[in-house]
Write a protein that holds these residues in place. Sequence first.
Motif, PDB file in Angstrom:
ATOM      1  N   LYS A  43      11.966   5.066  -5.367  1.00 29.14           N
ATOM      2  CA  LYS A  43      11.733   6.301  -4.598  1.00 29.14           C
ATOM      3  C   LYS A  43      10.696   7.177  -5.273  1.00 29.14           C
ATOM      4  CE  LYS A  43      15.807   6.593  -1.956  1.00 29.14           C
ATOM      5  NZ  LYS A  43      16.660   7.300  -1.166  1.00 29.14           N
ATOM      6  N   GLY A  44       9.712   7.578  -4.494  1.00 26.38           N
ATOM      7  CA  GLY A  44       8.706   8.501  -4.977  1.00 26.38           C
ATOM      8  C   GLY A  44       7.597   7.859  -5.795  1.00 26.38           C
ATOM      9  N   LEU A  45       7.668   6.569  -6.035  1.00 21.79           N
ATOM     10  CA  LEU A  45       6.626   5.912  -6.819  1.00 21.79           C
ATOM     11  C   LEU A  45       5.540   5.345  -5.909  1.00 21.79           C
ATOM     12  CD1 LEU A  45       8.490   3.901  -9.601  1.00 21.79           C
ATOM     13  CD2 LEU A  45       7.266   6.059  -9.802  1.00 21.79           C
ATOM     14  N   ASP A  46       4.321   5.433  -6.389  1.00 24.80           N
ATOM     15  CA  ASP A  46       3.199   4.813  -5.693  1.00 24.80           C
ATOM     16  C   ASP A  46       3.465   3.314  -5.616  1.00 24.80           C
ATOM     17  OD1 ASP A  46       0.246   4.746  -4.830  1.00 24.80           O
ATOM     18  OD2 ASP A  46       0.312   3.351  -6.539  1.00 24.80           O
ATOM     19  N   HIS A  47       3.308   2.739  -4.420  1.00 23.82           N
ATOM     20  CA  HIS A  47       3.639   1.325  -4.220  1.00 23.82           C
ATOM     21  C   HIS A  47       2.785   0.403  -5.090  1.00 23.82           C
ATOM     22  CE1 HIS A  47       5.315  -2.160  -2.256  1.00 23.82           C
ATOM     23  NE2 HIS A  47       4.095  -2.616  -2.083  1.00 23.82           N
ATOM     24  N   THR A  48       1.517   0.709  -5.232  1.00 24.48           N
ATOM     25  CA  THR A  48       0.636  -0.121  -6.058  1.00 24.48           C
ATOM     26  C   THR A  48       1.096  -0.117  -7.505  1.00 24.48           C
ATOM     27  OG1 THR A  48      -1.252   0.279  -4.614  1.00 24.48           O
ATOM     28  CG2 THR A  48      -1.750  -0.415  -6.861  1.00 24.48           C
ATOM     29  N   LEU A  49       1.356   1.058  -8.044  1.00 17.91           N
ATOM     30  CA  LEU A  49       1.812   1.175  -9.425  1.00 17.91           C
ATOM     31  C   LEU A  49       3.137   0.435  -9.603  1.00 17.91           C
ATOM     32  CD1 LEU A  49       1.402   3.832 -11.912  1.00 17.91           C
ATOM     33  CD2 LEU A  49       3.772   3.393 -11.319  1.00 17.91           C
ATOM     34  N   TYR A  50       4.020   0.599  -8.656  1.00 17.70           N
ATOM     35  CA  TYR A  50       5.332  -0.048  -8.672  1.00 17.70           C
ATOM     36  C   TYR A  50       5.187  -1.571  -8.759  1.00 17.70           C
ATOM     37  CZ  TYR A  50       9.759  -1.578  -6.544  1.00 17.70           C
ATOM     38  OH  TYR A  50      10.945  -2.197  -6.266  1.00 17.70           O
ATOM     39  N   GLU A  51       4.316  -2.148  -7.947  1.00 20.28           N
ATOM     40  CA  GLU A  51       4.128  -3.605  -7.958  1.00 20.28           C
ATOM     41  C   GLU A  51       3.460  -4.069  -9.251  1.00 20.28           C
ATOM     42  OE1 GLU A  51       5.585  -5.747  -6.149  1.00 20.28           O
ATOM     43  OE2 GLU A  51       6.193  -4.538  -4.442  1.00 20.28           O
ATOM     44  N   LEU A  52       2.508  -3.295  -9.773  1.00 21.97           N
ATOM     45  CA  LEU A  52       1.870  -3.661 -11.042  1.00 21.97           C
ATOM     46  C   LEU A  52       2.908  -3.724 -12.168  1.00 21.97           C
ATOM     47  CD1 LEU A  52      -1.455  -1.596 -10.921  1.00 21.97           C
ATOM     48  CD2 LEU A  52      -1.182  -4.068 -10.558  1.00 21.97           C
ATOM     49  N   VAL A  53       3.802  -2.750 -12.202  1.00 20.83           N
ATOM     50  CA  VAL A  53       4.877  -2.725 -13.200  1.00 20.83           C
ATOM     51  C   VAL A  53       5.769  -3.956 -13.031  1.00 20.83           C
ATOM     52  CG1 VAL A  53       7.031  -1.508 -13.786  1.00 20.83           C
ATOM     53  CG2 VAL A  53       4.872  -0.245 -13.616  1.00 20.83           C
ATOM     54  N   LYS A  54       6.133  -4.263 -11.810  1.00 18.10           N
ATOM     55  CA  LYS A  54       7.007  -5.414 -11.538  1.00 18.10           C
ATOM     56  C   LYS A  54       6.344  -6.723 -11.975  1.00 18.10           C
ATOM     57  CE  LYS A  54      10.343  -3.412  -9.159  1.00 18.10           C
ATOM     58  NZ  LYS A  54      11.742  -3.545  -9.492  1.00 18.10           N
ATOM     59  N   ILE A  55       5.080  -6.871 -11.636  1.00 16.93           N
ATOM     60  CA  ILE A  55       4.361  -8.099 -11.994  1.00 16.93           C
ATOM     61  C   ILE A  55       4.231  -8.220 -13.509  1.00 16.93           C
ATOM     62  CG2 ILE A  55       2.146  -9.322 -11.852  1.00 16.93           C
ATOM     63  CD1 ILE A  55       1.840  -7.980  -9.014  1.00 16.93           C
ATOM     64  N   ARG A  56       3.837  -7.124 -14.170  1.00 16.46           N
ATOM     65  CA  ARG A  56       3.624  -7.201 -15.624  1.00 16.46           C
ATOM     66  C   ARG A  56       4.915  -7.514 -16.372  1.00 16.46           C
ATOM     67  NH1 ARG A  56       1.457  -9.625 -19.120  1.00 16.46           N
ATOM     68  NH2 ARG A  56       1.213  -8.665 -21.153  1.00 16.46           N
TER      69      ARG A  56
END
Length: 169
Positions: A43-56
């Motif tokens: 919630k409230g997180l930028d989707h791009t940043l969220y996916e980058l964190v998940k991938i890394r």
Amino acid sequence: MTTHTDTPTTVEYAPERPARLEWAKHAPEVYQAMVRLETAARKGLDHTLYELVKIRASQLNHCAFCLDMHTKDALAAGESVERIVQLSAWDESRHFYTAKEIAALELTEAVTVLTEGFVPDEVYDNAAKHFEEAELAQVIAAITVINAWNRFGVTCRMAPGHYEPGQYK
């Protein structure tokens, strides 16, 4: 001299390993709690940043299932192949990422690989410069949740390659 032929070549890949355990089937309450935690963490997180964190985090944890899922979701959401490819070497290719994304990636690595037993002050302080406290709390939650998902995926050897973008939303 090399010659070119139009004969198609068949490549035989290694067989897919079956999952060790369908943990969500056998622990449905835990799975549902994880889904709720995931929903709250993003919630409230930028989707791009969220996916980058998940991938890394998934790269660091060698979770093939989560890598398959989050790279497909990121691509479907418009992320570039180039940024995803460079993510495993983001520190050498910082020019592909914003300062905020770099801070999140540094924090992701520190939280995921607790080799020193703690998150270094300079990593935390850098993240705190780029995120308001509430957003930073959400980033930390997202990193923590993907690490938990990775542990399920790696331990149970969940097979990658079958996920369709948005399948679990």
